[in-house]
Design a protein around this motif. Structure first.
Motif: not given
Length: 807
Positions: A291, A502, A505, A516
């Motif tokens: 994040y 997320f 990510l 995030w």
């Protein structure tokens, strides 16, 4: 807010504490009344009788600042009467964890306290771990140093007699509240707690909420429909603004602000990424590197590379141990340590405590730029009554801001629902959205740096910055995208495509996201905040989940920690109101807290995925003022002692220190009455908008102080007469409202009078009176630095002369 507005209707008991929900959060109260129509019991605990009290089954007045004794007594009752949900407590909370020998509690202080620093050594409070580093447990809950037994011992002192003596609540009312609410620990029942500023604005504000959460965990009310801890926000986008780091100590998505001793990205991540050795703990914050790096890529774009720590070195950093919250910024300003700055949509000269000091602090600036819709006490501080504008050195720039209906954008409501609002009309005159102001101002700053360079140009010149402000474009950047062509789980993604959530990510610079938590809100299907689809499955409709209306973080989950709503086999604790259920080897209902199977499976995971150990925290060693909430009196209190310990006030309490920061002594005879503050339905927050709306100003035209008939007789004050209210820091004029909505309290054998005042008025509205916050103190909670607006000491007397009010 763990649940959402509609879910309140699923509760069997609703405890509203520290909030006047009917007047200040009417949408929440709509669902309270739905629950009441279905048979729910509504309890309102608040110093003042209000419209919320009138629609509740029970109103319980208590002295402001004594929430912890009342809730601590409830914990004692639940444990003594064995009303807790044993399976839930043993399996889903840290009640079974064994606490190390370093923990102790004696006479109001936990072990490890340093009186000179006013801080605890929190290492004294750690759990005992096995050879693998996993906390030791006793699921029988009988070990003398397990959390359950330590908690039982801690709250044994909170007897009904002592609680009644401190709070002013009758023993009869206490028992009724405890009996009614503790009944929600039974199978198939749920209770929800609704709170607002009446819980938070205290020197023990965080611990007030913690203790509410402890009650909910003991009763199994977290994660279930009709349960949870539900925060009622005073403004529709408070949740969104905190998500996107309006707080000084966080980056977007509640990532910690770097400190100056964390000189590299590696040091920052090592200090802030929790590690667990328990394979059943999801420990979601272990994903923090993904994040953080995605955020840095979102900010710095191509300039952020692995070689330069993705631009981490360009971020501003706080000095360790220094508090940069507003109280302490204003204190530095008052001491001449700040030259200038921006205030955007905030009115500290009216809304911050000890506002006489705040105004003098603003006098000492060289310059100030204020973005506001109307002239306010802050925009016009230099021409306030009693001040010669020619003698104020501060140069003030007013940036006219447009209204919400004049701009596109989103709000994130208390239930974490992200909802888009479209511009209705063009902004009036030369007013603009604050987003467009910030974009253009920073563009000019960049142009100056490009022309003249400077001591540290890199973060200014290398940041990705738009040419024009576009709310929809910002929403896309917040969601995040791939920064290069990628293949993820067999699927190909092109550079610039939006990330789906997320879960996608990464920490290698291949993804960007400005927050995030919001990844997934703007994907291939477009801006999901615009959705208004009411479709539900039959299971979702039983509790009113509405998953296709707008979008909720995280990943459109509507009820947080929903895997605690089922037993270890995945069967809902309440079959009539299921949130999720394990059917045919998958979860159905709400978006679950992770795809792992139920706890009974070898692959099962603990339900409280954001906690390092995966458990609901009955024992919270992360709080700076103690792992269990303990009663401490407000900074200004009418009593000189209390029966729970010899420690009168919070030993870790923070506060500004200056010649203007004076506190009344405990039981000070000069200021014998307790003042609490609140809003009014007709004036919104600090009143800058509504005081400039003629019809609303007509309904509530000026500052008043509510007092009981007994206090009015004591001071010879008649209803409607002008009075002076004075604290150790200042005085205001107000109109006396003599009302039975406030009653005297019997506290430790003596009568204590409480008065109440709204916080929405200021001198820029002629004849309305000035800020109530001229009376309040610059003291605050040690965890989050929220000021103690809800309890201070004052005197009230008849006014001999009136200069601030039209009478």
């Amino acid at each position: 807010m763990t649940n959402h507005w509609i879910d309140i209707k699923n509760a069997d008991v609703i405890l509203i504490m520290g909030s006047n929900a009917a007047e200040h959060h009417p949408i929440s109260f709509k669902w309270v009344l739905k629950a009441k129509d279905a048979g729910a019991t509504v309890i309102h605990i608040d110093p003042k009788f209000s419209r919320t009290s009138a629609r509740s089954d029970m109103h319980v007045p208590l002295r402001s600042g004594t929430d912890i004794p009342l809730l601590g007594g409830m914990v004692r009752y639940i444990l003594e009467k064995e009303k807790f949900n044993r399976e839930y407590v043993a399996e889903y909370t840290n009640a079974s964890f064994i606490v190390g020998e370093g923990y102790d509690f004696k006479n109001g202080l936990f072990s490890g306290f340093d009186p000179s620093a006013k801080k605890y050594d929190q290492k004294k409070w750690v759990f005992t771990v096995d050879e693998n580093g996993v906390p030791k447990r006793d699921k029988t809950l009988n070990h003398p140093r397990c959390v359950f037994q330590l908690m039982k011992k801690h709250y044994q002192r909170y007897t009904p007699k002592k609680v009644s003596a401190v709070t002013g609540v009758s023993g009869e009312n206490l028992l009724k509240v405890y009996e009614i609410y503790a009944a929600t620990g039974a199978p198939g029942k749920a209770g929800t707690m609704m709170y607002a500023l009446g819980w938070t604005q205290h020197t023990v504000g965080v611990q007030n909420i913690r203790l509410g959460a402890i009650v909910q965990l003991l009763l199994g009310n977290m994660g279930v429909a009709g349960g949870g801890i539900n925060a009622l926000r005073g403004e529709p986008n408070v949740q969104g603004s905190t998500d996107h780091c309006i707080l000084w100590n966080t980056l977007p998505g509640y990532l910690p602000l770097p400190t100056s001793d964390q000189t590299t990205l590696e040091k920052y991540l090592r200090a802030n990424t929790p590690q667990t050795h328990d394979p059943k703990s999801v420990n979601w914050w272990s994903n923090k590197p993904k994040y953080v790096v995605s955020l840095l890529k979102g900010w710095m774009g191509e300039a952020a590379t692995s070689e330069n720590g993705f631009g981490y070195g360009w971020l501003p950093k706080a000095d360790p141990g220094v508090d940069y919250s507003v109280i302490f910024l204003l204190d530095r300003m008052y001491k001449g340590q700040i030259k200038g700055g921006f205030i955007l949509g905030h009115n500290p000269a009216q809304s911050m405590p000890n506002s006489n000091k705040v105004r003098k602090a603003l006098d000492k600036l060289d310059w100030l730029a204020v973005a506001e819709i109307h002239n306010s006490e802050t925009t016009d501080f230099w021409r306030r009554p009693g001040v010669d504008p020619k003698k104020i050195q501060t140069e003030v720039f007013l940036l006219p801001s447009c209204q919400r209906g004049e701009k596109d954008g989103s709000i994130t409501n208390s239930g974490r629902w992200l909802m888009w609002h479209a511009k209705g009309i063009e902004p009036m005159g030369r007013s603009r959205s604050m987003g467009s102001m910030v974009v253009d101002i920073f563009k000019r700053v960049r142009a100056l740096y490009a022309k003249e360079s400077g001591a540290f140009p890199d973060p200014i010149l290398k940041m990705v910055w738009p040419e024009v402000y576009d709310a929809d474009g910002v929403a896309k950047r917040i969601n995040g995208a791939y920064t290069r062509d990628m293949t993820v789980k067999g699927k190909q993604y092109k550079k610039g495509e939006q990330v789906e959530s997320f879960l996608f990510l990464r920490d290698d610079g291949s993804t960007s996201s400005l927050n995030w938590l919001y990844a997934g809100s703007y994907g291939s299907a477009g801006n999901l905040a615009r959705r208004r689809d009411l479709a539900q499955t039959s299971m979702q409709a039983r509790i009113g989940l509405f998953p296709n209306f707008s979008w909720a973080w995280p990943v459109n989950r509507r009820i947080l920690y929903n895997r605690a709503s089922v037993d270890p086999n995945g069967k809902p604790f309440n079959a009539a109101k299921p949130v999720i259920a394990w059917e045919n080897d998958k979860w159905v209902g709400d978006v679950p807290d992770g795809p792992a199977p139920p706890m009974a499976s070898p692959r099962g995971k603990y339900p409280f995925i954001m906690q390092m150990q995966g458990m609901g925290q009955l024992y919270g060693p992360g709080r700076v003022d103690g792992p269990f909430p303990e009663h401490y009196e407000p900074a200004e209190t009418p009593v000189r002692s209390h029966p729970f310990s010899a420690q009168l006030s919070n030993p870790c309490m923070k506060g500004a220190q200056s010649d203007m920061d004076v506190l009344a002594k405990p039981g000070d005879p000069r200021f014998p009455f307790v003042l609490t503050t609140y809003g009014v339905a007709e004036q919104w927050c600090g009143g800058v908008d509504t005081r400039n709306t003629a019809l609303l100003l007509e309904t509530e035209p000026q500052l008043y102080v509510e007092m009981s008939p007994e206090l009015a007789r004591l001071r010879g004050i008649g209803n409607g007469e002008p009075v002076v209210v004075e604290s150790a820091r200042g005085r205001v004029e107000a109109i006396a409202m003599v009302t039975v909505r406030l009653t005297p309290f019997t506290v430790l054998g003596k009568t204590v009078h409480l008065v109440g005042m709204p916080f929405c008025f200021g001198w820029t509205t002629p004849g309305a009176g000035d800020a109530t916050n001229r009376l309040s103190a610059s003291v605050c909670d040690p965890n989050v630095s929220i000021p103690e607006y809800k309890a201070c000491l004052v005197d009230v007397r008849k006014a001999q002369k009136v200069t601030e009010l039209h009478v």
